[in-house]
Write a protein that holds these residues in place. Sequence first.
Motif, mmCIF file in Angstrom:
data_model
loop_
_atom_site.group_PDB
_atom_site.id
_atom_site.type_symbol
_atom_site.label_atom_id
_atom_site.label_comp_id
_atom_site.label_asym_id
_atom_site.label_seq_id
_atom_site.Cartn_x
_atom_site.Cartn_y
_atom_site.Cartn_z
ATOM 1 N N ALA A 378 3.022 10.794 -4.524
ATOM 2 C CA ALA A 378 3.820 9.869 -3.719
ATOM 3 C C ALA A 378 4.802 9.129 -4.620
ATOM 4 C CB ALA A 378 2.920 8.877 -2.983
ATOM 5 N N ARG A 379 5.893 8.663 -4.034
ATOM 6 C CA ARG A 379 6.910 7.883 -4.711
ATOM 7 C C ARG A 379 7.610 6.997 -3.675
ATOM 8 N NH1 ARG A 379 12.034 10.537 -4.359
ATOM 9 N NH2 ARG A 379 12.700 9.612 -6.302
ATOM 10 N N LYS A 380 8.307 5.946 -4.024
ATOM 11 C CA LYS A 380 8.717 5.454 -5.313
ATOM 12 C C LYS A 380 7.957 4.174 -5.621
ATOM 13 C CE LYS A 380 13.460 6.638 -6.429
ATOM 14 N NZ LYS A 380 14.819 6.052 -6.572
ATOM 15 N N PHE A 381 7.233 4.169 -6.720
ATOM 16 C CA PHE A 381 6.442 3.011 -7.121
ATOM 17 C C PHE A 381 7.045 2.379 -8.370
ATOM 18 C CE2 PHE A 381 3.769 5.513 -4.445
ATOM 19 C CZ PHE A 381 2.981 4.596 -3.758
ATOM 20 N N THR A 382 7.229 1.076 -8.330
ATOM 21 C CA THR A 382 7.842 0.354 -9.443
ATOM 22 C C THR A 382 6.778 -0.065 -10.452
ATOM 23 O OG1 THR A 382 7.559 -1.830 -8.408
ATOM 24 C CG2 THR A 382 9.538 -0.568 -7.814
ATOM 25 N N PRO A 383 7.177 -0.452 -11.660
ATOM 26 C CA PRO A 383 6.212 -0.945 -12.655
ATOM 27 C C PRO A 383 5.467 -2.193 -12.186
ATOM 28 C CG PRO A 383 8.286 -0.378 -13.714
ATOM 29 C CD PRO A 383 8.527 -0.292 -12.238
ATOM 30 N N HIS A 384 6.070 -2.946 -11.258
ATOM 31 C CA HIS A 384 5.405 -4.143 -10.732
ATOM 32 C C HIS A 384 4.140 -3.788 -9.951
ATOM 33 C CE1 HIS A 384 8.988 -6.419 -11.860
ATOM 34 N NE2 HIS A 384 9.714 -5.499 -11.233
ATOM 35 N N ALA A 385 4.076 -2.554 -9.455
ATOM 36 C CA ALA A 385 2.910 -2.131 -8.670
ATOM 37 C C ALA A 385 1.770 -1.629 -9.547
ATOM 38 C CB ALA A 385 3.325 -1.037 -7.691
ATOM 39 N N LEU A 386 2.021 -1.491 -10.830
ATOM 40 C CA LEU A 386 1.047 -0.852 -11.708
ATOM 41 C C LEU A 386 -0.283 -1.592 -11.780
ATOM 42 C CD1 LEU A 386 0.336 1.346 -13.743
ATOM 43 C CD2 LEU A 386 1.413 -0.044 -15.532
ATOM 44 N N SER A 387 -0.252 -2.910 -11.868
ATOM 45 C CA SER A 387 -1.493 -3.671 -12.042
ATOM 46 C C SER A 387 -2.457 -3.442 -10.884
ATOM 47 C CB SER A 387 -1.182 -5.166 -12.191
ATOM 48 O OG SER A 387 -0.490 -5.655 -11.049
ATOM 49 N N ARG A 388 -1.946 -3.451 -9.653
ATOM 50 C CA ARG A 388 -2.817 -3.228 -8.491
ATOM 51 C C ARG A 388 -3.189 -1.755 -8.331
ATOM 52 N NH1 ARG A 388 -3.366 -7.544 -4.943
ATOM 53 N NH2 ARG A 388 -3.709 -6.182 -3.147
ATOM 54 N N LEU A 389 -2.290 -0.862 -8.761
ATOM 55 C CA LEU A 389 -2.632 0.560 -8.737
ATOM 56 C C LEU A 389 -3.806 0.854 -9.665
ATOM 57 C CD1 LEU A 389 0.904 2.263 -8.755
ATOM 58 C CD2 LEU A 389 -0.816 2.426 -6.947
ATOM 59 N N LEU A 390 -3.830 0.203 -10.815
ATOM 60 C CA LEU A 390 -4.929 0.408 -11.771
ATOM 61 C C LEU A 390 -6.255 -0.129 -11.231
ATOM 62 C CD1 LEU A 390 -3.147 -0.440 -15.145
ATOM 63 C CD2 LEU A 390 -3.854 1.810 -14.313
ATOM 64 N N ILE A 391 -6.171 -1.095 -10.324
ATOM 65 C CA ILE A 391 -7.398 -1.660 -9.727
ATOM 66 C C ILE A 391 -7.919 -0.771 -8.604
ATOM 67 C CG2 ILE A 391 -8.337 -3.599 -8.404
ATOM 68 C CD1 ILE A 391 -6.354 -5.415 -9.886
ATOM 69 N N PHE A 392 -7.017 -0.360 -7.699
ATOM 70 C CA PHE A 392 -7.443 0.336 -6.489
ATOM 71 C C PHE A 392 -7.441 1.865 -6.609
ATOM 72 C CE2 PHE A 392 -5.480 -3.634 -4.608
ATOM 73 C CZ PHE A 392 -6.686 -4.257 -4.397
ATOM 74 N N ALA A 393 -6.458 2.406 -7.296
ATOM 75 C CA ALA A 393 -6.296 3.861 -7.303
ATOM 76 C C ALA A 393 -7.493 4.622 -7.830
ATOM 77 C CB ALA A 393 -5.027 4.226 -8.081
ATOM 78 N N PRO A 394 -8.095 4.224 -8.974
ATOM 79 C CA PRO A 394 -9.237 5.014 -9.465
ATOM 80 C C PRO A 394 -10.381 5.101 -8.472
ATOM 81 C CG PRO A 394 -8.396 3.573 -11.181
ATOM 82 C CD PRO A 394 -7.693 3.176 -9.925
ATOM 83 N N LYS A 395 -10.592 4.053 -7.687
ATOM 84 C CA LYS A 395 -11.668 4.069 -6.698
ATOM 85 C C LYS A 395 -11.293 4.925 -5.488
ATOM 86 C CE LYS A 395 -13.108 -0.613 -8.008
ATOM 87 N NZ LYS A 395 -13.300 -2.005 -7.552
ATOM 88 N N VAL A 396 -10.085 4.714 -4.982
ATOM 89 C CA VAL A 396 -9.648 5.447 -3.782
ATOM 90 C C VAL A 396 -9.473 6.932 -4.096
ATOM 91 C CG1 VAL A 396 -7.843 5.691 -2.050
ATOM 92 C CG2 VAL A 396 -8.560 3.409 -2.804
ATOM 93 N N MET A 397 -8.888 7.224 -5.234
ATOM 94 C CA MET A 397 -8.576 8.606 -5.583
ATOM 95 C C MET A 397 -9.691 9.295 -6.364
ATOM 96 S SD MET A 397 -4.698 7.689 -6.668
ATOM 97 C CE MET A 397 -3.673 6.721 -5.566
ATOM 98 N N GLN A 398 -10.726 8.540 -6.691
ATOM 99 C CA GLN A 398 -11.933 9.067 -7.349
ATOM 100 C C GLN A 398 -11.602 9.764 -8.668
ATOM 101 O OE1 GLN A 398 -13.703 11.516 -4.283
ATOM 102 N NE2 GLN A 398 -14.688 9.768 -3.300
ATOM 103 N N PHE A 399 -10.885 9.051 -9.508
ATOM 104 C CA PHE A 399 -10.606 9.579 -10.843
ATOM 105 C C PHE A 399 -11.923 9.779 -11.573
ATOM 106 C CE2 PHE A 399 -6.081 7.627 -11.258
ATOM 107 C CZ PHE A 399 -5.645 8.494 -10.266
ATOM 108 N N ASN A 400 -11.912 10.784 -12.481
ATOM 109 C CA ASN A 400 -13.095 11.139 -13.276
ATOM 110 C C ASN A 400 -14.224 11.713 -12.441
ATOM 111 O OD1 ASN A 400 -11.770 10.156 -15.594
ATOM 112 N ND2 ASN A 400 -12.535 8.081 -15.215
ATOM 113 N N HIS A 401 -13.895 12.227 -11.247
ATOM 114 C CA HIS A 401 -14.893 12.910 -10.413
ATOM 115 C C HIS A 401 -14.510 14.379 -10.277
ATOM 116 C CE1 HIS A 401 -16.076 8.831 -9.354
ATOM 117 N NE2 HIS A 401 -17.164 9.334 -8.813
#
Length: 401
Positions: A378-401
């Motif tokens: 997905a796009r377009k995500f700005t650098p301002h969104a990074l902090s919340r992406l790092l909080i929510f994305a690994p859980k929602v997207m199941q990184f490391n699974h």
Amino acid sequence: MKNQNQNSIALAIKSFNTPINIINLLSSFFLFACGITCGIIFTFYFKNFSVNLQVINGQILNYSSLNSHPLSPPPPPSPRSIIPRVGLNEYIKPINVEHDMSDEELFWRSSMVPKVKEFPFKRVPKVAFMFLTRGPILLSPLWELFFKGNEGFYSIYIHSDPSYNQSHVDESSIFHGRRIPSKEVEWGKINMVEAEKRLLANALLDISNQRFVLLSEACIPLFNFSTIYTHLMNSMKNFVETYDQPGPVGRGRYHPRMSPTIKLPQWRKGSQWFAMDRDLALEVVSDQTYFSVFKKHCKGSCYADEHFLPTFVSMKFEKRNTGRTLTWTLTWVDWSKGGPHPTRYYRSDISVEFLKKLRSESSCEYNGEKTSVCHLFARKFTPHALSRLLIFAPKVMQFNH
């Protein structure tokens, strides 16, 4: 007796002092000096000649080695006499993405195809993630989490503005040293298509790369690595968006002089962000006919990056392509607000609900069956969104699974 001795001495002195004997003595001395000089020269020459005979192509050879029973083992080679070996590993996987090839040389080299289908080595198919950027990968910490633990299953290639200085990229980063030789790119110009071809060509140099994905610095993954890898590798078709759009922003961009190579009914539009297999990537980098037509006639408001691949793939390889349309592309984007650019997302836009929506709001066809996994990125995500992406994305997207 005394007189006889005196006469002998006088005769010797007289003989020595005669001009003829002096000349003979000088001649003898000259010949002796020449003999010594020639001996030194020939000794030095034959010594070097022997060494040159022994060292050929980094291997030690001598006359005795030509016989079945060598007289003695040859001496070991000097370090300078050994030519570095260029073997299979250097051919199937370049050590470094940096090189001094021109685009013409690069496209020619990358278009080579082995006729022997069976690989004489163990090969793990990889996905080439190709980033077309202005500068740094703005969301690199998120991508680091996405790639973590999946080494050996992916390759990374970055095309950025030549003026961009990568000195701040940490050496431990997966993006360090992955920028290919890049050229200046302008939005909507034909040089953007050239950059895409340049990325594909560099990625094709690694024989293990079997799928090729084009992304921007504003893209994020919507699923974990294993899901995206499996989806791409198992797909029987390519993902290049292509559709026919009447009106000024579709068919209106067609130039009549493109005919007869490209006719108006064949003109297509689509997003430049794609995923394709190796066979199609080879066709793209080796094409000269259709790209030359675009380079000559697609200027100004034509926006070659939105039309070249959709038109080329639709004309030549339609059966090998999904033909996904604007409503369900491989890379999700929101055009609902209108204008020449899609919606940008900031910190306040990021939530668990929003990310889940992007992952499952659509329905599409995959290998002949219906699926909800339609948008892998997905796009377009700005650098301002990074902090919340790092909080929510690994859980929602199941990184490391």
